[in-house]
Write a protein that holds these residues in place. Structure first.
Motif, PDB file in Angstrom:
ATOM      1  N   TRP C  33       0.837  -1.206   0.000  1.00 14.38           N
ATOM      2  CA  TRP C  33       0.000   0.000   0.000  1.00 14.38           C
ATOM      3  C   TRP C  33       0.866   1.249   0.000  1.00 14.38           C
ATOM      4  O   TRP C  33       0.619   2.211  -0.732  1.00 14.38           O
ATOM      5  N   PHE C  34       1.904   1.210   0.814  1.00 11.21           N
ATOM      6  CA  PHE C  34       2.827   2.335   0.887  1.00 11.21           C
ATOM      7  C   PHE C  34       3.474   2.577  -0.479  1.00 11.21           C
ATOM      8  O   PHE C  34       3.533   3.708  -0.980  1.00 11.21           O
ATOM      9  N   MET C  35       3.933   1.490  -1.102  1.00 14.57           N
ATOM     10  CA  MET C  35       4.559   1.614  -2.418  1.00 14.57           C
ATOM     11  C   MET C  35       3.569   2.172  -3.431  1.00 14.57           C
ATOM     12  O   MET C  35       3.904   3.055  -4.229  1.00 14.57           O
ATOM     13  N   ALA C  36       2.346   1.656  -3.373  1.00 11.28           N
ATOM     14  CA  ALA C  36       1.342   2.102  -4.336  1.00 11.28           C
ATOM     15  C   ALA C  36       1.077   3.595  -4.153  1.00 11.28           C
ATOM     16  O   ALA C  36       1.007   4.351  -5.125  1.00 11.28           O
ATOM     17  N   ALA C  37       0.978   4.042  -2.885  1.00 13.14           N
ATOM     18  CA  ALA C  37       0.696   5.451  -2.634  1.00 13.14           C
ATOM     19  C   ALA C  37       1.818   6.321  -3.211  1.00 13.14           C
ATOM     20  O   ALA C  37       1.562   7.294  -3.926  1.00 13.14           O
ATOM     21  N   LEU C  38       3.056   5.927  -2.923  1.00 11.63           N
ATOM     22  CA  LEU C  38       4.175   6.701  -3.445  1.00 11.63           C
ATOM     23  C   LEU C  38       4.162   6.718  -4.967  1.00 11.63           C
ATOM     24  O   LEU C  38       4.337   7.760  -5.601  1.00 11.63           O
ATOM     25  N   PHE C  39       3.926   5.541  -5.545  1.00 12.05           N
ATOM     26  CA  PHE C  39       4.002   5.437  -6.994  1.00 12.05           C
ATOM     27  C   PHE C  39       2.912   6.271  -7.654  1.00 12.05           C
ATOM     28  O   PHE C  39       3.158   6.988  -8.622  1.00 12.05           O
ATOM     29  N   TRP C  42       3.882  10.010  -7.267  1.00 12.46           N
ATOM     30  CA  TRP C  42       4.898  10.354  -8.270  1.00 12.46           C
ATOM     31  C   TRP C  42       4.285  10.377  -9.663  1.00 12.46           C
ATOM     32  O   TRP C  42       4.544  11.264 -10.454  1.00 12.46           O
ATOM     33  N   GLY C  43       3.479   9.356  -9.940  1.00 12.52           N
ATOM     34  CA  GLY C  43       2.903   9.193 -11.275  1.00 12.52           C
ATOM     35  C   GLY C  43       2.058  10.383 -11.680  1.00 12.52           C
ATOM     36  O   GLY C  43       2.166  10.882 -12.799  1.00 12.52           O
ATOM     37  N   ILE C  44       1.231  10.853 -10.736  1.00 12.29           N
ATOM     38  CA  ILE C  44       0.370  11.994 -11.066  1.00 12.29           C
ATOM     39  C   ILE C  44       1.229  13.218 -11.380  1.00 12.29           C
ATOM     40  O   ILE C  44       1.046  13.899 -12.395  1.00 12.29           O
ATOM     41  N   PHE C  45       2.215  13.443 -10.535  1.00 10.75           N
ATOM     42  CA  PHE C  45       3.111  14.580 -10.744  1.00 10.75           C
ATOM     43  C   PHE C  45       3.808  14.455 -12.100  1.00 10.75           C
ATOM     44  O   PHE C  45       3.896  15.405 -12.879  1.00 10.75           O
ATOM     45  N   VAL C  66      11.453  26.106  -9.161  1.00 11.37           N
ATOM     46  CA  VAL C  66      11.010  25.527  -7.887  1.00 11.37           C
ATOM     47  C   VAL C  66      11.957  25.917  -6.769  1.00 11.37           C
ATOM     48  O   VAL C  66      13.161  25.760  -6.880  1.00 11.37           O
ATOM     49  N   LYS C  67      11.416  26.402  -5.715  1.00 15.03           N
ATOM     50  CA  LYS C  67      12.244  26.588  -4.536  1.00 15.03           C
ATOM     51  C   LYS C  67      11.661  25.770  -3.388  1.00 15.03           C
ATOM     52  O   LYS C  67      12.070  25.886  -2.248  1.00 15.03           O
ATOM     53  N   ALA C  68      10.711  24.943  -3.753  1.00 23.04           N
ATOM     54  CA  ALA C  68       9.872  24.321  -2.732  1.00 23.04           C
ATOM     55  C   ALA C  68      10.649  23.361  -1.844  1.00 23.04           C
ATOM     56  O   ALA C  68      11.685  22.840  -2.195  1.00 23.04           O
ATOM     57  N   LYS C  69      10.095  23.130  -0.681  1.00 25.70           N
ATOM     58  CA  LYS C  69      10.654  22.175   0.259  1.00 25.70           C
ATOM     59  C   LYS C  69       9.913  20.834   0.181  1.00 25.70           C
ATOM     60  O   LYS C  69      10.184  19.951   0.958  1.00 25.70           O
ATOM     61  N   VAL C  70       8.948  20.725  -0.766  1.00 23.75           N
ATOM     62  CA  VAL C  70       8.134  19.501  -0.810  1.00 23.75           C
ATOM     63  C   VAL C  70       8.970  18.237  -0.759  1.00 23.75           C
ATOM     64  O   VAL C  70       8.652  17.285  -0.049  1.00 23.75           O
ATOM     65  N   SER C  71      10.068  18.268  -1.530  1.00 23.55           N
ATOM     66  CA  SER C  71      10.829  17.026  -1.608  1.00 23.55           C
ATOM     67  C   SER C  71      11.396  16.655  -0.245  1.00 23.55           C
ATOM     68  O   SER C  71      11.486  15.490   0.103  1.00 23.55           O
ATOM     69  N   LYS C  72      11.767  17.684   0.523  1.00 25.57           N
ATOM     70  CA  LYS C  72      12.289  17.402   1.868  1.00 25.57           C
ATOM     71  C   LYS C  72      11.233  16.676   2.701  1.00 25.57           C
ATOM     72  O   LYS C  72      11.511  15.682   3.359  1.00 25.57           O
ATOM     73  N   TYR C  73       9.988  17.217   2.651  1.00 24.16           N
ATOM     74  CA  TYR C  73       8.929  16.580   3.439  1.00 24.16           C
ATOM     75  C   TYR C  73       8.723  15.148   2.993  1.00 24.16           C
ATOM     76  O   TYR C  73       8.576  14.236   3.796  1.00 24.16           O
ATOM     77  N   LEU C  74       8.728  14.974   1.662  1.00 28.33           N
ATOM     78  CA  LEU C  74       8.532  13.634   1.118  1.00 28.33           C
ATOM     79  C   LEU C  74       9.606  12.687   1.641  1.00 28.33           C
ATOM     80  O   LEU C  74       9.325  11.592   2.133  1.00 28.33           O
ATOM     81  N   GLU C  75      10.868  13.152   1.585  1.00 27.60           N
ATOM     82  CA  GLU C  75      11.948  12.269   1.996  1.00 27.60           C
ATOM     83  C   GLU C  75      11.877  11.940   3.482  1.00 27.60           C
ATOM     84  O   GLU C  75      12.054  10.790   3.895  1.00 27.60           O
ATOM     85  N   VAL C  76      11.605  12.966   4.281  1.00 22.57           N
ATOM     86  CA  VAL C  76      11.509  12.709   5.713  1.00 22.57           C
ATOM     87  C   VAL C  76      10.372  11.728   5.982  1.00 22.57           C
ATOM     88  O   VAL C  76      10.507  10.772   6.754  1.00 22.57           O
TER      89      VAL C  76
END
Ligand code: HEM
Ligand SMILES: [Cu+2]
Ligand SMILES: [Cu+2]
Lengths: 585, 201, 264
Positions: C33-39, C42-45, C66-76
């Motif tokens: 489920w976790f993998m599917a959510a991530l995929f 990502w897929g929509i983006f 982009v100056k966004a921090k989104v990726s940081k939140y995603l990684e954390v």
């Protein structure tokens, strides 16, 4: 061309025993493509046996097994001997003779020195030696199909004791498994020579102004890969030597005491060895090897994406640091391939933790590529399509590594088709698609001519669809609990329930084979195809500052670098690309 | 040809402080460390896992011969340095003399090793297949002996045909002797680990 | 092209008869489920970007969009969730799978059996009513009469018996298996019991589990072990204690050597 200021070289020195990195790169690439085709053919034949166990293979069946000594097939259908032999050799050929030589030997050799503005590799003669040592290794591997008893058949992982006693019927020395080991020693030596050359070249021969943080991501990827090859391969070399000792001199490095094979006590061995020793040495190489397969692909994808979104990659520094971290971590995760050997809780928790940690930089790299797309002006060229397809495919490959890295779920998934699905999503739809991107992208550099876009599309779409048709079903077969490496799974309860998926996968593989025809046609007609100018993709990196194809010595004047690698659409500049070597905007 | 035009084949690179060959040899030695590291780990793995590991009375390894061989190799390292120093002092005749001494010592090592160690052991049936001790002993010392043989071949080359380079580019030649020396010291160092591991512990 | 049974092909986990299997399944399901959510995220983006930012007249690339921090939140977020999976699910489940519980007495007493793997068969060695395994020696092995090399002179061995490829076990009782191999590495795998363990020659590897449902499952060899790897197949029968006792009483009298199982 080079003839102007150099004495004309003989045909042999120019094309066969050349020390020019470009010729060597092309030699590597062509040899590797041939090996990829060989390895792929083996699996296409095996897929028939998997989908239709025991039935005779159409057309090829009788060719493979007509006479008495044939071990591959009998009465037109594949024998377990042939199946295991092809399986082992498929893995070996694809990894050690196909993907790595193409990604590192081919692209690395050809493109890297150009991208750093160097006239050649630091050690041109060593470079030639590394190709020829590789070639000999490849010939040994291929020759092993034709000796008595056939090629190696204990899997590409060659786990002893099975591999120690495999191919017993053959010649004392010229038998499948011994030749496999000998071949590996050659291939490893070749990689070592190559990696030393790469590292020294990247450190010493960068053009003026080309600091480390102005290197194209592809060069970084090659740099880290070279370190992995340099440090991870020697333990496998050691292991190979030990296994050779076991086979040739009856030592017992991997043989415990008291083994009984087929009712016979193996008393020529003293015993006292340990089969797990091999696994540790093997995986100490083979996990970093996984990153050797993937990093150059990421490098290609980075370059191609930056060129086709017409803006810089997002998070270049992050990409570099993540890759370095990935390189380091890859040395401390090897035992996640060995959870099921009876590992205790502490050790497995350690390796599971390192495995989870290593997934983070992979996610970061993927995320950087994805975010890079935002705000771009995406040009859908053929190389770009291949590079883009790498992203979701690699995502699937990487994500499915998670349940394998968690020991508890690995209990169920280990050694099932799920594992095959996982790493093929990384190396086949992932790396192989990226390598195609590289071929389409740099073909104009190598030949001065471009490849046909129509044929390129005809190659891309069927390949993309078939890749998924081949590998997606494997996850379902694995989740249903079917073991891998079975000559026939039909007799098993769960195996019989998944035969539909297996057939789909096989048809996908044959479709994939057909889908390569447009590529082969494209490749050969384009060698005589339309001429293009020096920088057809309007790229910024240094390889495009040299003529296409570059002469011996590469650059007419050594380029001087003024900026980072991906300065596209810089505000205030008159073009949407600002090459690294041109000072004025 | 490109070999001549490539920068840093002779002069050191301003940042790394090494000429290319020297960096190359260091990298090569790093991989050699991994190779022998893997074998030493194998040794530990086998020894820890085997309660019947022979004590050194049972192994019949001669400490005196081992010691003499250790001294021979250490001396050869010194003579190797002398060869390089002679090159630096522009004295090729002396350099060749020292190289010859080095090669001679290496051959002495091999002769002792083969005639007084390997040969009697094999005579007594203490062959690699007898036990994992002999297996790892022969494999590691054998691989080390191969490294010595390789070293002798390289040194012989620089005494003979390789010395032509001195006439055209003495600095380049000196560098090559330096690289050979680095390799040679490494081979000695491996022996300095092998000796206590097999003979004393 | 006829995929035959694609329509009724299985695509997820098979039935589970074991006590510990539920936790493995939960872990596999939640990771997916976790993998599917991530995929999907990502897929929509990914698809959005591919459409929105395609090259077309009048659209140019933006140098620093982009100056966004989104990726940081995603990684954390990913790190936290992975840590949770590892610490909360995997490590405890693994610890219970690997750590052998103390033997219990009386009715709860665990049921012990040896499994000796060989090319290409599973020898299930039962201790007989005395609950004690007779000693085994490699010299005594005879492929047709004594596959595990039982020392019949020893009193403990007298009532031992070996069942080839057929593994009977009682339901609701801890089963404790001592695994060993005569020749190469095999892997003892029973999908519906969520058990898999490599069998390494030269060592004895213990595993244990408890079946909580009656049923049958294949025993598969999960590690390539030679040309007959594909037919190294056994069958596990999980039966009631009563049925088991009946079988056991009968089997310990008749020695179960069926030569047909040994063709190779
Ligand atoms: C992204 C993070 C990754 C993780 C977490 C991961 C994890 C794992 C684990 C735990 C296994 C062992 C599974 C088992 O045998 O039960 C495995 C197998 C494998 N992986 Fe990965 N992996 C990753 C990336 C890659 C990449 C990038 C490649 C190749 C380019 C790769 C290629 C392989 C191969 C070849 C095997 C099969 C080994 C065998 O034959 O048993 N993996 N992976
Ligand atoms: Cu790994
Ligand atoms: Cu098996």
């Amino acid at each position: 061309m080079s003839g102007d200021h150099h004495p004309e070289l003989s045909f042999w020195r120019k094309y066969i025993f050349s020390i020019d990195h470009k010729v060597i790169g092309v030699q590597y690439a062509v040899t590797a493509l041939v090996f990829l085709m060989v390895g792929f053919s083996l699996i296409m034949i095996m897929r028939y046996q998997m989908a239709y166990p025991g039935q005779s293979i159409p057309v090829l069946g009788n060719l493979l097994g007509s006479d008495e000594s044939a071990y591959i097939a009998a009465d037109g259908s594949m024998l377990p001997e042939g199946y295991n032999a092809f399986g082992a050799m498929h893995g070996t050929i694809m990894i050690f003779l196909g993907v790595v030589p193409l990604a590192v030997g081919g692209f690395g050799n050809y493109v890297m020195p150009l991208q750093i503005g160097a006239p050649d590799m630091s050690f041109p003669r060593l470079n030639m030696a590394s190709y020829w040592v590789f070639f000999v290794g490849g010939v040994i591997m291929l020759a092993s199909f034709f000796v008595t008893g056939g090629s190696a058949n204990s899997g590409w992982t060659s786990y002893p004791p099975l591999s120690d006693i495999a191919n017993e019927g053959g010649h004392y020395f010229w038998n499948g498994q011994t030749m496999w080991l000998l071949g590996m020693v050659f291939l490893i030596t070749s990689s070592l020579l190559g990696s030393i050359n790469f590292i020294v070249t990247i450190i010493h021969l960068r053009a003026p102004g080309l600091t480390f943080f102005r290197l194209p991501f592809f060069v970084w990827a090659q740099f880290i890969t070279a370190f992995l090859l340099l440090l991870a391969f020697p333990p496998l070399e050691a292991a190979g030597v030990l296994q050779l000792m076991d086979r040739l001199f009856d030592t017992s490095f991997f043989m415990p005491s008291g083994l009984i094979v087929g009712g016979q006590i193996l008393d020529q061995y003293s015993g006292g060895g340990n089969p797990l020793l091999w696994q540790h040495l093997f995986w100490f190489l083979a996990h970093p090897e996984v990153y050797v397969l993937i990093l150059p692909a990421m490098g290609i994808v980075g370059d191609v994406i930056a060129n086709n979104i017409r803006k810089p990659l997002w998070g270049y520094n992050t990409l570099v640091y993540s890759s370095i971290f990935l390189g380091f971590m890859s040395f401390v995760v090897w035992a996640h391939h060995m959870f099921i050997t009876g590992m205790g809780t502490t050790l497995s928790a350690f390796f599971a933790a390192t495995t989870m940690i290593i997934s983070v930089p992979s996610v970061i790299i993927l995320t950087c590529f994805l975010i890079s797309l935002w705000g771009g002006a995406i040009r859908y060229t053929v190389p770009m399509l291949f590079a883009l397809s790498f992203l979701p495919m690699f995502a699937i490959g990487g994500l499915t590594g998670l349940p394998l890295g968690l020991p508890a779920s690995d209990i169920f998934l280990h050694d099932t088709y799920y594992v095959i699905g996982h790493f093929h999503y990384v190396v086949a739809p992932g790396t192989v698609m990226a390598l195609f991107a590289g071929i389409y992208y740099w073909f104009p550099k190598v030949t001065g001519r471009s490849m046909s876009k129509t044929l390129g599309l005809l190659h891309f779409w069927p390949s993309f669809i078939c890749m998924n048709a081949v590998f997606m079903p494997m996850f379902f077969v694995g989740l249903a609990g079917v073991s891998r490496r079975l000559w026939s799974q039909e007799e098993y309860e769960l195996g019989a329930l998944t035969m539909g998926w297996v057939r789909m996968s096989s048809w996908g593989a044959w479709g994939l084979g057909v889908a390569q025809i447009p590529f082969i046609i494209n490749f050969f007609i384009s060698i005589r195809g339309k001429k293009v100018d020096q920088n057809p993709w309007q790229a910024t990196t240094l390889e495009w500052a040299a003529p296409s194809p570059p002469p011996h010595g590469n650059f007419e004047v050594t380029p001087v670098v003024h900026r980072g690698p991906y300065e596209y659409s810089v505000p205030g500049h008159k073009n949407d690309f600002s090459p690294q070597h041109i000072s004025e905007a | 040809m490109s070999a001549e035009v490539l920068p840093y084949t002779v002069k050191p690179h301003p940042v790394s402080g090494l000429y290319s060959g020297k960096m190359g040899i260091w990298l090569f030695l790093a991989s050699e460390v991994m190779l022998f590291g893997a074998l030493f780990s194998t040794y530990i793995f086998l020894r820890v896992g085997d309660p019947a590991w022979p004590s050194h009375e049972e192994t019949h390894l001669s400490i005196p011969i081992g010691t003499i061989n250790t001294l021979i190799l250490i001396t050869s390292s010194i003579t190797m340095v002398m060869a390089w120093a002679s090159c630096k002092m522009n004295n090729i005749a002396k350099a060749k003399m020292w190289l010859t001494v080095t090669a001679g010592l290496a051959l002495a090592f091999l002769v002792l090793k083969f005639s007084l160690e390997y040969y009697p052991k094999i005579q007594h049936g203490n062959v690699p297949s007898k036990s994992t001790f002999y297996a790892i002993y022969f494999t590691m010392t054998g691989l080390h002996a191969l490294h010595i043989i390789g070293g002798v071949a390289v040194i012989a080359y620089f005494i003979g045909p390789g010395a032509k380079l001195w006439k055209t580019d003495p600095e380049y030649y000196t560098n090559r002797i330096e690289c050979t020396g680095l390799y040679w010291h490494f081979v000695d160092l491996v022996w300095i680990f092998l000796f206590p591991v097999f003979y004393l512990l | 092209m006829n995929f035959g049974m694609l329509a009724d092909s299985r695509f997820w986990l098979p039935d589970d008869f074991s006590e510990h299997g539920g936790r493995i399944d939960t872990l596999i399901n939640s990771v997916h489920w976790f993998m599917a959510a991530l995929f999907v995220g990502w897929g929509i983006f990914f698809v959005y970007c591919m459409v929105k930012f395609r090259q077309r007249p009048g659209h140019t690339a933006n140098y620093t969009p982009v100056k966004a921090k989104v990726s940081k939140y995603l990684e954390v977020g990913i790190v936290v969730f992975e840590a949770f999976l590892l610490l909360y699910f995997s490590i405890p489940a693994w610890a219970d799978y690997r750590n052998i519980p103390e033997p219990k007495e009386g009715a709860d007493e665990r049921f012990e059996v040896r499994v000796v793997a060989q090319q290409y068969a599973w020898n299930i060695h039962y201790p007989g009513p005395d609950r004690e395994f007779g000693p085994c020696r490699p010299e005594l092995v005879d492929e047709t009469t004594n596959p595990v090399g039982l020392d019949l002179a020893d009193p403990a061995a007298a009532d031992d018996f070996v069942s080839i490829n057929n593994f009977y076990m009682p339901v609701n009782r801890e089963v404790f298996v001592r695994l060993s191999s005569k020749d190469v590495i095999h892997s003892f795998s029973m999908a519906k019991l969520r058990v898999k363990q490599d069998v390494i020659p030269g060592m004895e590897t213990p595993i244990w589990f408890k079946a909580i449902k009656e049923g049958e499952t294949d025993i598969t060899c999960a590690q390539l072990c030679g040309l007959g790897h594909y037919r190294m197949k056994g069958r596990a029968f999980i039966v009631s204690q009563q049925a088991f006792d009946d079988w056991f009483a009968k089997a310990s009298v008749v020695e179960e050597f069926d030569e047909d199982d040994f063709d190779d």
